[in-house]
Each structure stands twice: as C-alpha cells, then as structure tokens.
Design a protein around this motif. Structure first.
Motif, PDB file in Angstrom:
ATOM      1  N   ARG A   1     -52.371  14.619  32.087  1.00 44.86           N
ATOM      2  CA  ARG A   1     -53.391  15.488  31.494  1.00 44.86           C
ATOM      3  C   ARG A   1     -53.889  16.493  32.526  1.00 44.86           C
ATOM      4  O   ARG A   1     -54.132  17.657  32.200  1.00 44.86           O
ATOM      5  CB  ARG A   1     -54.557  14.650  30.966  1.00 44.86           C
ATOM      6  N   VAL A   2     -54.056  16.034  33.767  1.00 39.78           N
ATOM      7  CA  VAL A   2     -54.500  16.929  34.832  1.00 39.78           C
ATOM      8  C   VAL A   2     -53.468  18.030  35.071  1.00 39.78           C
ATOM      9  O   VAL A   2     -53.798  19.223  35.117  1.00 39.78           O
ATOM     10  CB  VAL A   2     -54.748  16.149  36.137  1.00 39.78           C
ATOM     11  N   LYS A   3     -52.221  17.636  35.201  1.00 40.42           N
ATOM     12  CA  LYS A   3     -51.172  18.611  35.484  1.00 40.42           C
ATOM     13  C   LYS A   3     -51.001  19.604  34.336  1.00 40.42           C
ATOM     14  O   LYS A   3     -50.858  20.818  34.551  1.00 40.42           O
ATOM     15  CB  LYS A   3     -49.847  17.896  35.756  1.00 40.42           C
ATOM     16  N   GLU A   4     -51.020  19.082  33.113  1.00 42.82           N
ATOM     17  CA  GLU A   4     -50.893  19.950  31.945  1.00 42.82           C
ATOM     18  C   GLU A   4     -52.071  20.918  31.865  1.00 42.82           C
ATOM     19  O   GLU A   4     -51.905  22.097  31.568  1.00 42.82           O
ATOM     20  CB  GLU A   4     -50.817  19.111  30.673  1.00 42.82           C
ATOM     21  N   GLY A   5     -53.276  20.409  32.154  1.00 39.65           N
ATOM     22  CA  GLY A   5     -54.467  21.248  32.096  1.00 39.65           C
ATOM     23  C   GLY A   5     -54.429  22.367  33.120  1.00 39.65           C
ATOM     24  O   GLY A   5     -54.751  23.522  32.811  1.00 39.65           O
ATOM     25  N   ILE A   6     -54.039  22.038  34.352  1.00 36.59           N
ATOM     26  CA  ILE A   6     -53.956  23.059  35.404  1.00 36.59           C
ATOM     27  C   ILE A   6     -52.899  24.095  35.055  1.00 36.59           C
ATOM     28  O   ILE A   6     -53.103  25.300  35.221  1.00 36.59           O
ATOM     29  CB  ILE A   6     -53.649  22.406  36.765  1.00 36.59           C
ATOM     30  N   SER A   7     -51.749  23.630  34.564  1.00 34.15           N
ATOM     31  CA  SER A   7     -50.679  24.561  34.192  1.00 34.15           C
ATOM     32  C   SER A   7     -51.131  25.516  33.098  1.00 34.15           C
ATOM     33  O   SER A   7     -50.881  26.732  33.171  1.00 34.15           O
ATOM     34  CB  SER A   7     -49.453  23.762  33.727  1.00 34.15           C
ATOM     35  N   ARG A   8     -51.813  24.978  32.090  1.00 34.56           N
ATOM     36  CA  ARG A   8     -52.283  25.806  30.975  1.00 34.56           C
ATOM     37  C   ARG A   8     -53.347  26.796  31.449  1.00 34.56           C
ATOM     38  O   ARG A   8     -53.336  27.963  31.061  1.00 34.56           O
ATOM     39  CB  ARG A   8     -52.824  24.898  29.876  1.00 34.56           C
ATOM     40  N   TYR A   9     -54.247  26.327  32.315  1.00 33.72           N
ATOM     41  CA  TYR A   9     -55.302  27.206  32.811  1.00 33.72           C
ATOM     42  C   TYR A   9     -54.703  28.316  33.683  1.00 33.72           C
ATOM     43  O   TYR A   9     -55.081  29.487  33.569  1.00 33.72           O
ATOM     44  CB  TYR A   9     -56.334  26.418  33.614  1.00 33.72           C
ATOM     45  N   ASN A  10     -53.768  27.958  34.554  1.00 32.19           N
ATOM     46  CA  ASN A  10     -53.134  28.966  35.415  1.00 32.19           C
ATOM     47  C   ASN A  10     -52.387  30.007  34.594  1.00 32.19           C
ATOM     48  O   ASN A  10     -52.389  31.201  34.924  1.00 32.19           O
ATOM     49  CB  ASN A  10     -52.183  28.298  36.401  1.00 32.19           C
ATOM     50  N   GLU A  11     -51.755  29.562  33.521  1.00 33.26           N
ATOM     51  CA  GLU A  11     -51.030  30.500  32.669  1.00 33.26           C
ATOM     52  C   GLU A  11     -51.997  31.468  31.992  1.00 33.26           C
ATOM     53  O   GLU A  11     -51.719  32.671  31.872  1.00 33.26           O
ATOM     54  CB  GLU A  11     -50.227  29.735  31.625  1.00 33.26           C
ATOM     55  N   ALA A  12     -53.145  30.942  31.552  1.00 31.60           N
ATOM     56  CA  ALA A  12     -54.138  31.792  30.888  1.00 31.60           C
ATOM     57  C   ALA A  12     -54.789  32.771  31.869  1.00 31.60           C
ATOM     58  O   ALA A  12     -55.341  33.790  31.454  1.00 31.60           O
ATOM     59  CB  ALA A  12     -55.205  30.929  30.231  1.00 31.60           C
ATOM     60  N   ASN A  13     -54.695  32.456  33.176  1.00 35.58           N
ATOM     61  CA  ASN A  13     -55.325  33.306  34.190  1.00 35.58           C
ATOM     62  C   ASN A  13     -54.314  33.767  35.241  1.00 35.58           C
ATOM     63  O   ASN A  13     -54.659  33.960  36.406  1.00 35.58           O
ATOM     64  CB  ASN A  13     -56.459  32.536  34.872  1.00 35.58           C
ATOM     65  N   LYS A  14     -53.072  33.965  34.810  1.00 34.04           N
ATOM     66  CA  LYS A  14     -51.990  34.251  35.755  1.00 34.04           C
ATOM     67  C   LYS A  14     -52.204  35.536  36.545  1.00 34.04           C
ATOM     68  O   LYS A  14     -51.697  35.679  37.662  1.00 34.04           O
ATOM     69  CB  LYS A  14     -50.652  34.296  35.028  1.00 34.04           C
ATOM     70  N   GLU A  15     -52.970  36.468  36.004  1.00 33.97           N
ATOM     71  CA  GLU A  15     -53.218  37.709  36.737  1.00 33.97           C
ATOM     72  C   GLU A  15     -54.194  37.497  37.892  1.00 33.97           C
ATOM     73  O   GLU A  15     -54.261  38.317  38.806  1.00 33.97           O
ATOM     74  CB  GLU A  15     -53.762  38.777  35.786  1.00 33.97           C
ATOM     75  N   ARG A  16     -54.956  36.392  37.859  1.00 35.91           N
ATOM     76  CA  ARG A  16     -55.935  36.120  38.910  1.00 35.91           C
ATOM     77  C   ARG A  16     -55.452  35.063  39.904  1.00 35.91           C
ATOM     78  O   ARG A  16     -55.909  35.032  41.044  1.00 35.91           O
ATOM     79  CB  ARG A  16     -57.256  35.645  38.288  1.00 35.91           C
ATOM     80  N   VAL A  17     -54.546  34.197  39.460  1.00 33.51           N
ATOM     81  CA  VAL A  17     -54.070  33.118  40.329  1.00 33.51           C
ATOM     82  C   VAL A  17     -53.212  33.693  41.445  1.00 33.51           C
ATOM     83  O   VAL A  17     -52.254  34.423  41.190  1.00 33.51           O
ATOM     84  CB  VAL A  17     -53.262  32.078  39.512  1.00 33.51           C
ATOM     85  N   LYS A  18     -53.549  33.337  42.686  1.00 35.53           N
ATOM     86  CA  LYS A  18     -52.815  33.875  43.834  1.00 35.53           C
ATOM     87  C   LYS A  18     -51.916  32.833  44.502  1.00 35.53           C
ATOM     88  O   LYS A  18     -50.804  33.140  44.910  1.00 35.53           O
ATOM     89  CB  LYS A  18     -53.802  34.435  44.861  1.00 35.53           C
ATOM     90  N   THR A  19     -52.408  31.611  44.623  1.00 36.56           N
ATOM     91  CA  THR A  19     -51.638  30.603  45.358  1.00 36.56           C
ATOM     92  C   THR A  19     -50.800  29.701  44.466  1.00 36.56           C
ATOM     93  O   THR A  19     -49.814  29.136  44.908  1.00 36.56           O
ATOM     94  CB  THR A  19     -52.585  29.721  46.197  1.00 36.56           C
ATOM     95  N   GLY A  20     -51.169  29.546  43.214  1.00 36.35           N
ATOM     96  CA  GLY A  20     -50.387  28.715  42.304  1.00 36.35           C
ATOM     97  C   GLY A  20     -50.616  27.230  42.519  1.00 36.35           C
ATOM     98  O   GLY A  20     -51.442  26.796  43.325  1.00 36.35           O
ATOM     99  N   TYR A  21     -49.854  26.436  41.796  1.00 32.65           N
ATOM    100  CA  TYR A  21     -50.027  24.984  41.785  1.00 32.65           C
ATOM    101  C   TYR A  21     -49.435  24.353  43.043  1.00 32.65           C
ATOM    102  O   TYR A  21     -48.377  24.763  43.528  1.00 32.65           O
ATOM    103  CB  TYR A  21     -49.348  24.398  40.548  1.00 32.65           C
TER     104      TYR A  21
END
Length: 329
Positions: free
Chosen positions: A226-246
C-alpha cells in the motif's frame, strides 16, 4: 432476510476490513457537516475537528458527534463540564484543517475568536453558521470511535454575534469538495494525489507509513504494498514537481523503523496520535538519521533506488535501543 444476507456475506468471505473500506467509499458520497468542538479546562483550551455531527432530539435539544477512541480528544472532553460545537461555514476549511491536527489544536491566534462571555472560558470562533453551547449528556463507545451526546443549553448565532448571516453556506465533507477528518483528511488527499506538494515532507512520508502499518494491525507485509502503490500514484500525479523520484532503500529503512516503533509501543499505540508517536520516537522525524547508517554514495546509488541495500556505515538497528544509541551525539 437480514440473517440470510449476513450469511451470504460471510459465505463469500468478505472481511471486516473489506466491509469497512466499502462503507467508507459509500459514505464519501453522503454530504456531512463539519464541526469544530472547543473545550476549556483550567489548564488549557483546545479545538477539535469532529465527524458525524447530527441533531438527535429537539425536546430536549440534544446533538451528537464522534471522535476517535481512544484519543487525547476523548480524555479532554471527559474533563470538561461544557463544550462548544461550531457548525463551520463554507469559508472555514482552514479552521477544520488546523483543529484536526494535535500540533495546532491549541492555537487560536490564527482565527478571529473571543472567549464565551458567560465565564465558561470556551473559545468561540467567529464566522461559523452557529455555535451550540452544550453540557455533556452521555457518551457511547462504538467500534473505533466514541459518540458524544450534548444537551444544548444556549446558542451563539453566526460570526459570534446575536444573529446569523442567511447567505452563509455550510462546510460539507463530500467526495472531492472536501475531505474527512484528521488523519483521513491527510490520507485521502495523499491517495488521490491532491495533497499539496509542499506538504509532502519527510514527516508526511512517516505519517503515511504510520497510518498504513497501524491499519494493518502492525503487519508490515500488508502495509508495504500500500505504501509503495501510494507513493507511485502520488509521484505520478505530481511528476512535474518530483525531482529525485522513488528510493526503495529510504522507503524501507523508515518503514521498518516505524514498524519497530509501533510494535514497541504496544497498547500505547492504539491511544496515541501521530505527534505523540513522534515524540516517543524522535529519530523518525529526522531524515538525517539515515546517514548514521548510510553514506550518501550508497544511499543514492542506482542499486539503492531500485531495491533495498544494507547500510554500509553500521548495521540496521536490531532494536529501538540500538536506534536511540545511533541518534545520540
């Protein structure tokens, strides 16, 4: 007929958790008013965003609301002879968020208010649809919440004055227009990818891990996906702001440490809120703690991003005492 339906549910193997998740999904579609309850004791005054508010009876006038149980909110209500229920207006989202966090529940300086003139000491927030001054009537524990019933003794209308504004509209929790209360506010916004990116801090990561592990009754194997899925989904929704990734190693390091802390808390874990949890385990609140175990080169390597790698400076702590010793200067 009801017994047959119940047997059908059990026969299909629907778990209590699955039913709870389904109920949450359905209830998100039902508009619910949002209230802030303020209390005052000789030592402190606090406001608490509460859920499931309803008018129970008109004769005598009784209302009810629910708080998580056990919690510090329940304890504070138990020590108060009166409380004030604020029916929030549409413009008071900031109030609901501020008073849903233990960190800011005692800070009234951000909002216009006055102390009740009858000498109760209750903070009265301005701008609400109305305020109900209530005396505790009774309370009932129901599952993971406690329902409080209050007898309305008097009312303060609108804006803290003697009359309300007929144009004011209520603040409702309903699907995408507003989130639920406290941790639900945070987790629902995270899962939908609508949590402000400025709020997606290290502490928010730990809070998310704490919530998922707690919901899984300490079962880390259930919480990790659930943690991994949640982070992946959140990063995808904010991919223009994410700099370092998972980074798998960072995620698993703090997940494992959080799980150890929850297990060590035992019964205390069920009655504490997130800030209480951090106060007991301050190493979780400091991202730099990980550098007691990893060099920057190893932590940010391509391998560490893809899979968990063991620390290169000192072994992963076997106990919380080991972790505390690593944190000591």
């Amino acid at each position: 007929m009801q017994a047959a339906a119940k047997r059908g549910i059990l026969a299909r193997g629907v778990s209590t958790k699955a039913l709870g998740d389904s109920l949450r999904s359905v209830m998100r579609k039902v508009p619910q008013p949002v209230v802030v309850v303020t209390v005052a004791t000789p030592d402190e005054a606090r406001g608490m965003t509460c859920s499931s508010f309803t008018s129970v009876s008109l004769s005598p006038p009784i209302v009810s609301f629910a708080v998580r149980y056990p919690s510090s909110t329940s304890q504070l209500l138990s020590s108060s002879s009166l409380f004030a229920v604020h029916l929030l207006a549409r413009q008071q989202v900031a109030h609901s968020v501020a008073f849903s966090s233990p960190k800011t529940q005692a800070d009234f300086t951000r909002f216009s208010h006055h102390l009740d003139e009858s000498g109760t000491g209750l903070p009265i927030l301005h701008g609400s649809l109305g305020v109900l001054i209530c005396r505790p009537e009774s309370r009932v524990q129901a599952g993971d919440h406690e329902v409080w019933y209050g007898r309305v003794e008097r009312m303060v209308h609108g804006l803290g004055s003697t009359r309300g504004d007929p144009k004011m509209e209520p603040l409702l929790y309903y699907e995408s227009s507003y989130r639920s209360i406290g941790d639900e506010v945070f987790l629902d916004a995270f899962e939908r990818g609508t949590l402000s990116f400025s709020e997606w801090t290290h502490r928010a990561h730990v809070r998310m891990a704490w919530l998922y592990i707690t919901e899984a009754k300490g079962d880390l194997d259930e919480a990790v996906p659930r943690v991994k899925e949640g982070i992946s989904r959140y990063n995808e929704a904010n991919k223009e702001r994410v700099k370092t990734g998972y980074n798998e190693t960072i995620t698993m390091f703090f997940l494992r440490l959080t799980s150890m802390a929850i297990e060590a808390d035992g019964a205390a874990a069920a009655s504490s809120d997130f800030l209480d949890f951090l106060a007991r385990h301050p190493m979780l609140d400091d991202f730099r703690f990980i550098f007691q175990f990893y060099s920057r080169e190893r932590l940010y390597s391509a391998e560490a991003r893809q899979q968990f790698v063991e620390p290169d400076l000192r072994p992963f702590p076997a106990t919380l005492d080991d972790a505390r010793r690593a944190m000591a200067p």
